[in-house]
Design a protein around this motif. Sequence first.
Motif, PDB file in Angstrom:
ATOM      1  N   ALA A  20      19.210  32.945  14.431  1.00  0.00           N
ATOM      2  CA  ALA A  20      18.704  33.186  13.078  1.00  0.00           C
ATOM      3  C   ALA A  20      19.837  32.838  12.134  1.00  0.00           C
ATOM      4  O   ALA A  20      20.523  33.722  11.607  1.00  0.00           O
ATOM      5  CB  ALA A  20      18.246  34.625  12.895  1.00  0.00           C
ATOM      6  N   PRO A  21      20.091  31.553  11.915  1.00  0.00           N
ATOM      7  CA  PRO A  21      21.277  31.150  11.153  1.00  0.00           C
ATOM      8  C   PRO A  21      21.260  31.652   9.717  1.00  0.00           C
ATOM      9  O   PRO A  21      20.202  31.799   9.100  1.00  0.00           O
ATOM     10  CB  PRO A  21      21.212  29.613  11.201  1.00  0.00           C
ATOM     11  CG  PRO A  21      19.767  29.302  11.435  1.00  0.00           C
ATOM     12  CD  PRO A  21      19.252  30.405  12.300  1.00  0.00           C
ATOM     13  N   TRP A  22      22.443  31.934   9.216  1.00  0.00           N
ATOM     14  CA  TRP A  22      22.629  32.296   7.811  1.00  0.00           C
ATOM     15  C   TRP A  22      24.029  31.871   7.389  1.00  0.00           C
ATOM     16  O   TRP A  22      24.981  32.114   8.122  1.00  0.00           O
ATOM     17  CB  TRP A  22      22.448  33.798   7.586  1.00  0.00           C
ATOM     18  CG  TRP A  22      22.529  34.121   6.115  1.00  0.00           C
ATOM     19  CD1 TRP A  22      23.576  34.685   5.443  1.00  0.00           C
ATOM     20  CD2 TRP A  22      21.543  33.832   5.133  1.00  0.00           C
ATOM     21  NE1 TRP A  22      23.297  34.778   4.100  1.00  0.00           N
ATOM     22  CE2 TRP A  22      22.045  34.250   3.883  1.00  0.00           C
ATOM     23  CE3 TRP A  22      20.269  33.253   5.187  1.00  0.00           C
ATOM     24  CZ2 TRP A  22      21.326  34.112   2.705  1.00  0.00           C
ATOM     25  CZ3 TRP A  22      19.555  33.123   4.016  1.00  0.00           C
ATOM     26  CH2 TRP A  22      20.086  33.544   2.793  1.00  0.00           C
ATOM     27  N   PRO A  23      24.129  31.197   6.234  1.00  0.00           N
ATOM     28  CA  PRO A  23      23.052  30.842   5.302  1.00  0.00           C
ATOM     29  C   PRO A  23      22.228  29.662   5.798  1.00  0.00           C
ATOM     30  O   PRO A  23      22.642  28.929   6.707  1.00  0.00           O
ATOM     31  CB  PRO A  23      23.819  30.477   4.034  1.00  0.00           C
ATOM     32  CG  PRO A  23      25.110  29.938   4.537  1.00  0.00           C
ATOM     33  CD  PRO A  23      25.460  30.770   5.734  1.00  0.00           C
ATOM     34  N   LEU A  24      21.082  29.490   5.173  1.00  0.00           N
ATOM     35  CA  LEU A  24      20.257  28.308   5.419  1.00  0.00           C
ATOM     36  C   LEU A  24      20.719  27.209   4.475  1.00  0.00           C
ATOM     37  O   LEU A  24      20.681  27.382   3.253  1.00  0.00           O
ATOM     38  CB  LEU A  24      18.782  28.631   5.172  1.00  0.00           C
ATOM     39  CG  LEU A  24      18.158  29.678   6.105  1.00  0.00           C
ATOM     40  CD1 LEU A  24      16.697  29.895   5.737  1.00  0.00           C
ATOM     41  CD2 LEU A  24      18.287  29.258   7.563  1.00  0.00           C
ATOM     42  N   VAL A  25      21.166  26.102   5.012  1.00  0.00           N
ATOM     43  CA  VAL A  25      21.630  24.984   4.207  1.00  0.00           C
ATOM     44  C   VAL A  25      20.522  23.928   4.186  1.00  0.00           C
ATOM     45  O   VAL A  25      20.227  23.294   5.201  1.00  0.00           O
ATOM     46  CB  VAL A  25      22.937  24.394   4.766  1.00  0.00           C
ATOM     47  CG1 VAL A  25      23.409  23.240   3.889  1.00  0.00           C
ATOM     48  CG2 VAL A  25      24.011  25.474   4.843  1.00  0.00           C
ATOM     49  N   GLU A  26      19.892  23.794   3.032  1.00  0.00           N
ATOM     50  CA  GLU A  26      18.755  22.893   2.884  1.00  0.00           C
ATOM     51  C   GLU A  26      19.163  21.631   2.128  1.00  0.00           C
ATOM     52  O   GLU A  26      20.283  21.520   1.611  1.00  0.00           O
ATOM     53  CB  GLU A  26      17.625  23.614   2.122  1.00  0.00           C
ATOM     54  CG  GLU A  26      17.216  24.948   2.730  1.00  0.00           C
ATOM     55  CD  GLU A  26      16.432  24.804   4.026  1.00  0.00           C
ATOM     56  OE1 GLU A  26      16.242  23.652   4.478  1.00  0.00           O
ATOM     57  OE2 GLU A  26      16.029  25.835   4.592  1.00  0.00           O
ATOM     58  N   LEU A 398      19.031  38.392   7.504  1.00  0.00           N
ATOM     59  CA  LEU A 398      19.026  37.746   6.195  1.00  0.00           C
ATOM     60  C   LEU A 398      18.206  36.470   6.196  1.00  0.00           C
ATOM     61  O   LEU A 398      17.705  36.037   5.151  1.00  0.00           O
ATOM     62  CB  LEU A 398      20.458  37.443   5.755  1.00  0.00           C
ATOM     63  CG  LEU A 398      21.372  38.656   5.557  1.00  0.00           C
ATOM     64  CD1 LEU A 398      22.760  38.202   5.106  1.00  0.00           C
ATOM     65  CD2 LEU A 398      20.778  39.626   4.547  1.00  0.00           C
ATOM     66  N   ASN A 399      18.068  35.852   7.343  1.00  0.00           N
ATOM     67  CA  ASN A 399      17.215  34.671   7.456  1.00  0.00           C
ATOM     68  C   ASN A 399      15.781  35.081   7.120  1.00  0.00           C
ATOM     69  O   ASN A 399      15.229  35.993   7.744  1.00  0.00           O
ATOM     70  CB  ASN A 399      17.307  34.121   8.881  1.00  0.00           C
ATOM     71  CG  ASN A 399      16.542  32.824   9.060  1.00  0.00           C
ATOM     72  OD1 ASN A 399      15.383  32.723   8.675  1.00  0.00           O
ATOM     73  ND2 ASN A 399      17.183  31.836   9.661  1.00  0.00           N
ATOM     74  N   PRO A 400      15.150  34.437   6.151  1.00  0.00           N
ATOM     75  CA  PRO A 400      13.811  34.877   5.729  1.00  0.00           C
ATOM     76  C   PRO A 400      12.736  34.674   6.787  1.00  0.00           C
ATOM     77  O   PRO A 400      11.641  35.220   6.668  1.00  0.00           O
ATOM     78  CB  PRO A 400      13.540  34.025   4.479  1.00  0.00           C
ATOM     79  CG  PRO A 400      14.402  32.821   4.649  1.00  0.00           C
ATOM     80  CD  PRO A 400      15.643  33.307   5.337  1.00  0.00           C
TER      81      PRO A 400
END
Length: 431
Positions: A20-26, A398-400
């Motif tokens: 569940a990676p965090w942060p999500l880099v988009e 924290l991963n949505p």
Amino acid sequence: MSRLAALGGTAAVPKDQRRAPWPLVEDEDRKAVLSALDGARLVSDTDGTNPVSELEQQWADHFGFAHCVAVSNGTAALSLALSALGVGPGDEVIVPALSFIATGLAPVHQMAVPVFADIDPVTYNLDPEDVERRITPRTRAIVPVHLHGAPADMDRIAEIARRHGLAVVEDAAQAPGATHRGRPVGSLGDAGAFSLQVSKNVPTCGEGGLLVTGDAELAAAMRRGRQFGEVMDPGRERDYVSHGLGWNHKMNALQAAFTSAQLARFDDYERRRQQNVAAFLARLAELPGIQVPTALPDTTHVWHILRFRFDPAAFGLDGVAPRALRTALRRLLRAEGVPMSQYQLLPLPDQTVFVDRLGFGAGHPWAVTGAPGTVRGEGYPVTRAVIEDSLTIQKRHLNPDSGPLLARYADAFEKVWAHRDMVATLAGAAS
């Protein structure tokens, strides 16, 4: 009843489902950083609009702050706020005994003495009654921390501060978006400090921080402090004149651009996080002997960290030490794929820097006030109890999109609780 993973059974959380990676880099984050990199304004001391000033305005508008000042990190934000409020040698600043080390170091950076107060056993934030007990004629400020994303009891803290003429600097590093009676944390004292470190609910691509305040003069003082004490007015050529003590605590354009892109998605992420965490905690609350995180009435908790306390008696293990139960549960839950960990291994007053007065040499700043150093192992009973009997979950939630993962975590808790006899055996061996 399925066999515990620690004894050779199948883990409740399969290894291929634990990410569940965090942060999500988009893509929008990458585009924002590349756009800033191609621009001509890579630092905050350039005249006119730049990515740093844009982030400041976006943060103020999004959460409802009058003034926002971007800085290099959350620790610098705390130190700058205290400096701008005039905290210095001979002063005392009350901080919680449970927090990240930066909360205790920030007063020392101003040659002021941190005075530690105990915490509330449910929110893990400053206990207002203990705060009042620790006020002396030298007390200049209170730094309440909204720990783990839960707002502190700001009504009582603010009332105490008003009555004693003290400044209040909110350490909101873990709490962007949290509210207290409808107002955003950070706006409830004289100033608020946020961290944008990569693990936070609103991250940057490394380190960063933000200061907020409703006072225009205080905001100007904080801006001077981040820029060598210089006055940097729009449309005015830089004169390189320092009008007071300052530092180089600036944020750069790449950090600001990344955070701006993350901030644009914050409301959606936060809505989904609230749903995921609420469902998870509701299942765990049904289990005996566990205290799930909660918040004060009329507040919004943003769940930066999830802390769970374990009660041996309520679990059915009379006579077992809390540390022993915590140790057994940590082993069993981690084997099932739940990354249980401790957050802060000891109270702040037990940190060597405070016990041995390792400040600026010759015992400073403590030598300035004549205040005694802290004594390792003494005082702060609630803080010590919380450290002894609790474990945390960090980052994954924290991963949505972590709802299914949190459901697996709940399965793991229920599985371990179904093997209370094995928990009792392990806890008894650890006592």
